[in-house]
Scaffold this active site. Structure first.
Site, PDB file in Angstrom:
ATOM      1  N   THR A  77       0.807  -1.216   0.000  1.00  8.70           N
ATOM      2  CA  THR A  77       0.000   0.000   0.000  1.00  8.70           C
ATOM      3  C   THR A  77       0.842   1.270   0.000  1.00  8.70           C
ATOM      4  O   THR A  77       0.596   2.192  -0.777  1.00  8.70           O
ATOM      5  CB  THR A  77      -0.934  -0.010   1.224  1.00  8.70           C
ATOM      6  OG1 THR A  77      -1.753  -1.170   1.152  1.00  8.70           O
ATOM      7  CG2 THR A  77      -1.803   1.224   1.268  1.00  8.70           C
ATOM      8  N   ASN A  98       5.707  -1.107   3.258  1.00 11.09           N
ATOM      9  CA  ASN A  98       4.887  -0.541   4.329  1.00 11.09           C
ATOM     10  C   ASN A  98       5.727  -0.329   5.592  1.00 11.09           C
ATOM     11  O   ASN A  98       5.528   0.643   6.322  1.00 11.09           O
ATOM     12  CB  ASN A  98       3.714  -1.465   4.653  1.00 11.09           C
ATOM     13  CG  ASN A  98       2.602  -1.386   3.620  1.00 11.09           C
ATOM     14  OD1 ASN A  98       2.592  -0.503   2.769  1.00 11.09           O
ATOM     15  ND2 ASN A  98       1.673  -2.314   3.692  1.00 11.09           N
ATOM     16  N   ASP A 288      -9.438  -3.178  -0.298  1.00 14.30           N
ATOM     17  CA  ASP A 288      -8.269  -3.865   0.242  1.00 14.30           C
ATOM     18  C   ASP A 288      -8.627  -4.689   1.475  1.00 14.30           C
ATOM     19  O   ASP A 288      -8.204  -5.840   1.611  1.00 14.30           O
ATOM     20  CB  ASP A 288      -7.189  -2.849   0.590  1.00 14.30           C
ATOM     21  CG  ASP A 288      -5.890  -3.499   1.042  1.00 14.30           C
ATOM     22  OD1 ASP A 288      -5.229  -4.130   0.201  1.00 14.30           O
ATOM     23  OD2 ASP A 288      -5.540  -3.367   2.219  1.00 14.30           O
ATOM     24  N   HIS A 292      -8.252  -8.721   1.666  1.00 16.72           N
ATOM     25  CA  HIS A 292      -7.451  -9.413   2.675  1.00 16.72           C
ATOM     26  C   HIS A 292      -8.292 -10.364   3.516  1.00 16.72           C
ATOM     27  O   HIS A 292      -7.891 -11.493   3.784  1.00 16.72           O
ATOM     28  CB  HIS A 292      -6.784  -8.401   3.607  1.00 16.72           C
ATOM     29  CG  HIS A 292      -5.573  -7.751   3.046  1.00 16.72           C
ATOM     30  ND1 HIS A 292      -4.478  -8.464   2.613  1.00 16.72           N
ATOM     31  CD2 HIS A 292      -5.277  -6.437   2.848  1.00 16.72           C
ATOM     32  CE1 HIS A 292      -3.547  -7.617   2.178  1.00 16.72           C
ATOM     33  NE2 HIS A 292      -4.011  -6.382   2.303  1.00 16.72           N
ATOM     34  N   HIS A 476      -1.201  -9.503  -1.034  1.00  9.82           N
ATOM     35  CA  HIS A 476      -0.467  -9.011  -2.203  1.00  9.82           C
ATOM     36  C   HIS A 476       0.961  -8.774  -1.756  1.00  9.82           C
ATOM     37  O   HIS A 476       1.348  -9.125  -0.655  1.00  9.82           O
ATOM     38  CB  HIS A 476      -1.111  -7.729  -2.724  1.00  9.82           C
ATOM     39  CG  HIS A 476      -1.352  -6.718  -1.637  1.00  9.82           C
ATOM     40  ND1 HIS A 476      -0.386  -5.852  -1.181  1.00  9.82           N
ATOM     41  CD2 HIS A 476      -2.449  -6.479  -0.869  1.00  9.82           C
ATOM     42  CE1 HIS A 476      -0.871  -5.113  -0.213  1.00  9.82           C
ATOM     43  NE2 HIS A 476      -2.125  -5.473   0.015  1.00  9.82           N
TER      44      HIS A 476
END
Length: 541
Positions: A77, A98, A288, A292, A476
Site C-alpha cells: 500500500t 509498508n 483492500d 485481505h 499481495h
C-alpha cells in the site's frame, strides 16, 4: 442497504446527474480529482467492468488504460501510493515497503512504519505519530503550489499512508480514518464537515447492519469456501452487529464515508471555484480490507465493487452540481491475489500457502546454529526485504549471506534471492514494465539505507500467509503481475474517450495531470505524460 453519512451525500437521493456531452473546454480544468481504490487490480477491473453502471461507467467513457503497472517489486500500500502523485518509483520516493527495519532507529522497536516519525518518544511501529518525513520527493500538489501558491490540496483516505503519500508535504486539509472517526495531524482544526461526517459515522456504527441483497451477478459468486475447519468465506453479505468497527472498515460503508467526507470538503471549501486549480485526493480502502479478509472472488467483493460504483456516481453528482470543470484520474496502489483454497477450485492447482520454515526467523536460527552465532542472525519475513542483524560479527557476515542464499534458493517455494550488490548493479529498466527482469523490478523499490541485504521473491501463486484466519486470508506484495497490474482511468466532461491496451505506469499519472493543467514538472521523475487527446492535439504541454 442505505448509508447516510453527511449533508453532502444527502443531496444524492435523486441519483447521479448525467455528464453533459458538450466538448471539453479549451482551458485547463479547475479541479483535479484523484482516486485510489486500494487493491483494485487489473484483474478485478476486467472481471467487473461490464457490470458498472454509475461512477465507473462514467470513467469508462474517458481514457482507459486497462494495463497500468506499479512497476516495482514491493507491491504494498505505501510504496504504491507513493508512486501515484509523485511520478516517481519507490526507489526514488524512498518508500520501499509498508515497514522496513532501521537498526539505528532511536527506540527498541527497530521496525519503521512508512508514514510515521519514529523519533517521537514512546512510539513504536504500531502506535505511532503519522508523518510525511520518509517521503523523499514532492507530489503533484506541491508542484501545483509551486506554480500557483493559491492552489489548494485536500487529501482524504481510509488509511493514513494513502492520504499522506498522495498528498505530500503541503496539504491544506488531510484526514484519514483513526479507528473511531476521521483524524488528522495533532493540532489541526477540525472543519465543520469533518465533525458532521464523524457524527454520522458514530451514529451509523451504533446501528446493526442488515445483509445486503445479492444481485444475480453476485449470486453466481456466492459460495462458502472453507479456509480452516472452523472458518469460511465467500458467501458473506456484510451483515454487521452494532459497534463492529472492523466489520464497518471492511465493507462498502467505509468507502461511502471517505467519499462523503471528500465531497463535503470539496463543497464547503468551494474547490475549483476560486479561479485557481485545486486538487482533491481520495483513498478508498475498503476493497483492500475485503480482499485481505474475504478474498477477491466471492459475494463480498462483488457487493463491494457494486456499491463502490454507486458511491462514485454519488460523488460525481455532488461535483457536477458545483458547476466546476473537473477532471478525474482513478487507479490503484497494487493488485491482489485470491485465497489459495478457492484458487484450487478455479483451475489453479499450483497455488499454496507459504511454508513457515521459509521465514527469516527460522532460516536465521538454522544459520546461527550451524555457524555458532547467537541472536536472530536474520530479520524479516518469508519474502521481500531480509536483513543481516548488525550484531553478527563482521568476519562472519559473508558466511551468513552465503548460507542464507543457499538455504532460500533451495526452498521449493522461492523463485529468486537477490543480493544488495546485485540490485545496486542493476541499471534502469528498459522496455515495457511487463518485460522487466526480477532484478529490474526489485531495483525500482530499493533504497540502500532502508532496503534489505537480501530480497526474496516467492514463486508465483505462493500466498505469503502461512496461517490464515478471520480478517487475513489473502494478500499481495509479490513481484508478479497479478499484484503489479492496475487500471488507470481518466475522465473529463466532453472529452473524446479511447482505450489504450498497451502497458503504462502509475508514475505516468502525475505528469499527465500536470500537462493537463499546464504545470511544469519541477524535479526529475520516472513517469511520462500520457496524451489524453484522442485526436491530433495533445494534452502534454
Amino acid at each position: 442497504m442505505k448509508f447516510a453519512f453527511s449533508t453532502a451525500l444527502a443531496m444524492l437521493i435523486a441519483g447521479p446527474v448525467a455528464a453533459q456531452q458538450a466538448p471539453a473546454p479549451a482551458t485547463p480544468p479547475k479541479l483535479l480529482v484523484v482516486i485510489s481504490v486500494d487493491q483494485f487490480s487489473a484483474d478485478l477491473f476486467a472481471e467487473y467492468r461490464s457490470q458498472f453502471r454509475e461512477g465507473f461507467a462514467r470513467l469508462l467513457s474517458g481514457a482507459v488504460f486497462p494495463s497500468g503497472y506499479q512497476g516495482h517489486a514491493a507491491t504494498e500500500t505505501c510504496p504504491g501510493h507513493s508512486t501515484i502523485l509523485t511520478g516517481a518509483r519507490p526507489a526514488r520516493t524512498g518508500i520501499v515497503a509498508n515497514d522496513w527495519t532501521d537498526f539505528n532507529a532511536p527506540r527498541e522497536d527497530k521496525t519503521v512504519y512508512c508514514a510515521e516519525d519514529e523519533s517521537v518518544p514512546g512510539s513504536n511501529s504500531s502506535n505511532y505519530t503519522v508523518s510525511d518525513k520518509h517521503l523523499k520527493v514532492p507530489t503533484l500538489g506541491e508542484w501545483m503550489k509551486l506554480a500557483d501558491p493559491a492552489s489548494r490540496v485536500v487529501s482524504v483516505a481510509g488509511k493514513d499512508r494513502a492520504a499522506v503519500m498522495m498528498g505530500g508535504h503541503k496539504i491544506d486539509e488531510v484526514w484519514w480514518w483513526g479507528g473511531k472517526g476521521f483524524v488528522s495531524y495533532a493540532g489541526r482544526a477540525e472543519p465543520a464537515m469533518v465533525a458532521r461526517v464523524n457524527a454520522s459515522v458514530t451514529e451509523r456504527l451504533a446501528e446493526a447492519q442488515e445483509p445486503m441483497a445479492l444481485t444475480p451477478f453476485c449470486q453466481a459468486r456466492s459460495r462458502a469456501v472453507a479456509v480452516t475447519p472452523t472458518f469460511s468465506v465467500g458467501d458473506g453479505r456484510f451483515a454487521r452487529a452494532a459497534g463492529d468497527v472492523r466489520g464497518f472498515r471492511a465493507s462498502p460503508e467505509f468507502d461511502e464515508a471517505v467519499l462523503a467526507l471528500g465531497a463535503g470538503l470539496a463543497t464547503d471549501m468551494k474547490l475549483g471555484q476560486s479561479g485557481h486549480t485545486d486538487l482533491l485526493i481520495l483513498g478508498a480502502s475498503a476493497t483492500d480490507y475485503v480482499g485481505h479478509g474475504l478474498g477477491t472472488e466471492g459475494s463480498e467483493m462483488c457487493l463491494q465493487l457494486t456499491a463502490l460504483d454507486q458511491a462514485l456516481g454519488k460523488l460525481f453528482a455532488v461535483l457536477d452540481r458545483t458547476g466546476v470543470d473537473y477532471a478525474v484520474a482513478l487507479t490503484a496502489d497494487h493488485g491482489g491475489h485470491d485465497l489459495p483454497e478457492r484458487n484450487r477450485d478455479h483451475a489453479a492447482p499450483t497455488v499454496a500457502r507459504v511454508d513457515p520454515a521459509a521465514s527469516a526467523k527460522v532460516i536465521g536460527a538454522e544459520i546461527g546454529a550451524k555457524l555458532g552465532i547467537a541472536g536472530p542472525v536474520l530479520v524479516g519475513g518469508a519474502f521481500g526485504n531480509v536483513y543481516i542483524d548488525p550484531k553478527v560479527p563482521r568476519a562472519q557476515r559473508a558466511a551468513v549471506e552465503a548460507e542464507a542464499i543457499r538455504r532460500y534458493s533451495a526452498h521449493p517455494q522461492v523463485q529468486a534471492v537477490l543480493t544488495r550488490a546485485q540490485i545496486a548493479a542493476t541499471g534502469a529498466p528498459k522496455g515495457p514494465p511487463e518485460t522487466w527482469s526480477l532484478l529490474e523490478r526489485a531495483r525500482q523499490s530499493y533504497e540502500p539505507s532502508r532496503s534489505g541485504d537480501l530480497v526474496v521473491a516467492l514463486k508465483p501463486r505462493v500466498t505469503p500467509i502461512a496461517s490464515p484466519g478471520p480478517g487475513y486470508v489473502a494478500t499481495h506484495g509479490s513481484f508478479w503481475d497479478y499484484d503489479r497490474r492496475v487500471p488507470i482511468l481518466f475522465w473529463r466532461k466532453g472529452m473524446t474517450g479511447f482505450e489504450q491496451p498497451l502497458s503504462v505506469e502509475t508514475v505516468d499519472i502525475a505528469p499527465t495531470l500536470a500537462g493537463l493543467i499546464g504545470v511544469k514538472v519541477p524535479v526529475e521523475i520516472d513517469g511520462r505524460c500520457l496524451d489524453l487527446d484522442a485526436g491530433l492535439g495533445t494534452t502534454c504541454k
